[in-house]
Write a protein that holds these residues in place. Structure first.
Motif, PDB file in Angstrom:
ATOM      1  N   THR A   1     -10.442  -6.821  -6.496  1.00  0.00           N
ATOM      2  CA  THR A   1      -9.171  -6.194  -6.118  1.00  0.00           C
ATOM      3  C   THR A   1      -8.206  -6.183  -7.298  1.00  0.00           C
ATOM      4  OG1 THR A   1      -9.446  -6.835  -3.809  1.00  0.00           O
ATOM      5  CG2 THR A   1      -7.207  -6.326  -4.536  1.00  0.00           C
TER       6      THR A   1
ATOM      7  N   GLY B   1       0.800  -1.220   0.000  1.00  0.00           N
ATOM      8  CA  GLY B   1       0.000   0.000   0.000  1.00  0.00           C
ATOM      9  C   GLY B   1       0.826   1.261   0.000  1.00  0.00           C
TER      10      GLY B   1
ATOM     11  N   THR C   1       5.612   5.287  -0.101  1.00  0.00           N
ATOM     12  CA  THR C   1       5.511   3.833  -0.233  1.00  0.00           C
ATOM     13  C   THR C   1       6.403   3.161   0.802  1.00  0.00           C
ATOM     14  OG1 THR C   1       7.301   3.699  -1.862  1.00  0.00           O
ATOM     15  CG2 THR C   1       5.061   4.004  -2.715  1.00  0.00           C
TER      16      THR C   1
ATOM     17  N   HIS D   1      -8.260  -1.246  -1.130  1.00  0.00           N
ATOM     18  CA  HIS D   1      -8.039   0.137  -0.707  1.00  0.00           C
ATOM     19  C   HIS D   1      -6.614   0.561  -1.062  1.00  0.00           C
ATOM     20  CE1 HIS D   1     -11.378  -0.174   2.572  1.00  0.00           C
ATOM     21  NE2 HIS D   1     -11.865   0.045   1.363  1.00  0.00           N
ATOM     22  N   GLU D   2      -6.448   1.847  -1.372  1.00  0.00           N
ATOM     23  CA  GLU D   2      -5.144   2.365  -1.785  1.00  0.00           C
ATOM     24  C   GLU D   2      -4.045   2.111  -0.757  1.00  0.00           C
ATOM     25  OE1 GLU D   2      -3.986   3.894  -4.724  1.00  0.00           O
ATOM     26  OE2 GLU D   2      -5.850   3.029  -5.431  1.00  0.00           O
ATOM     27  N   ASP D   3      -4.404   2.110   0.509  1.00  0.00           N
ATOM     28  CA  ASP D   3      -3.378   1.862   1.536  1.00  0.00           C
ATOM     29  C   ASP D   3      -2.939   0.398   1.559  1.00  0.00           C
ATOM     30  OD1 ASP D   3      -6.017   1.418   2.620  1.00  0.00           O
ATOM     31  OD2 ASP D   3      -5.151   1.343   4.634  1.00  0.00           O
TER      32      ASP D   3
ATOM     33  N   ARG E   1      -4.212   0.419 -12.085  1.00  0.00           N
ATOM     34  CA  ARG E   1      -2.957   1.054 -11.636  1.00  0.00           C
ATOM     35  C   ARG E   1      -1.793   0.615 -12.526  1.00  0.00           C
ATOM     36  NH1 ARG E   1      -2.587   4.833  -8.587  1.00  0.00           N
ATOM     37  NH2 ARG E   1      -1.448   4.173  -6.775  1.00  0.00           N
TER      38      ARG E   1
ATOM     39  N   GLY F   1      -1.867   0.553  -3.388  1.00  0.00           N
ATOM     40  CA  GLY F   1      -1.331   1.732  -4.073  1.00  0.00           C
ATOM     41  C   GLY F   1       0.124   1.631  -4.505  1.00  0.00           C
TER      42      GLY F   1
ATOM     43  N   ILE G   1       3.196  10.751  -2.953  1.00  0.00           N
ATOM     44  CA  ILE G   1       2.822   9.532  -2.240  1.00  0.00           C
ATOM     45  C   ILE G   1       4.031   9.002  -1.473  1.00  0.00           C
ATOM     46  CG2 ILE G   1       1.040   8.858  -3.893  1.00  0.00           C
ATOM     47  CD1 ILE G   1       3.016   6.701  -4.896  1.00  0.00           C
TER      48      ILE G   1
END
Length: 130
Positions: free
Chosen positions: A97, A36, A51, A73-75, A104, A78, A49
């Motif tokens: 998912t 994430g 990482t 979820h992005e977390d 992405r 991502g 962002i």
């Protein structure tokens, strides 16, 4: 095999919201759970962002068996393109998912080289010793 121990190695997401990433190591083999990102706070001006630090994984790339995504979820997803640009391993997740991850990967022009494996709810998957 009796002397092997399961190591749980958090790479991000502890004590913060975002950057969820965990490595499970059993013997030499490693399974990654989530990759994430986190959006920066005011202290990180100019940063888009944040990482997890994937150094442990890149240093042990030959032992990484795959990436399991718990949800979209992005977390939790991502940083998938950033991880896969370092180590290209199979990715496992639910169809929903993986659909989010596909988008992405398309943005990063990486979709063609990635092995996405859809897992149905309650389906069991064996990845090495995991």
């Amino acid at each position: 095999m009796a002397d092997r121990k399961l190591q749980v190695i958090p790479l991000g997401g502890l004590g913060e919201f975002g950057m969820n990433c965990l490595a499970l190591r059993y013997g030499e083999e490693i399974l990654v759970i989530d990759a994430g990102m986190m959006f920066p706070d005011a202290e990180l001006l100019g940063v888009d962002i944040v990482t997890p630090d994937f150094t442990f994984l890149t240093e042990n790339r030959e032992h990484v068996l795959g990436l399991v995504l718990t949800h979209g979820h992005e977390d939790h997803i991502g940083a998938v393109p950033f991880l896969l640009s370092e180590i290209n391993v199979p990715v496992y997740g639910t169809p929903f998912t993986l659909a989010l991850v596909e988008r992405r990967l398309e943005e990063h022009e990486m979709l063609a080289g990635v092995r996405l494996n859809a897992v149905k709810p309650r389906e069991r998957v064996r990845i090495g010793p995991f």
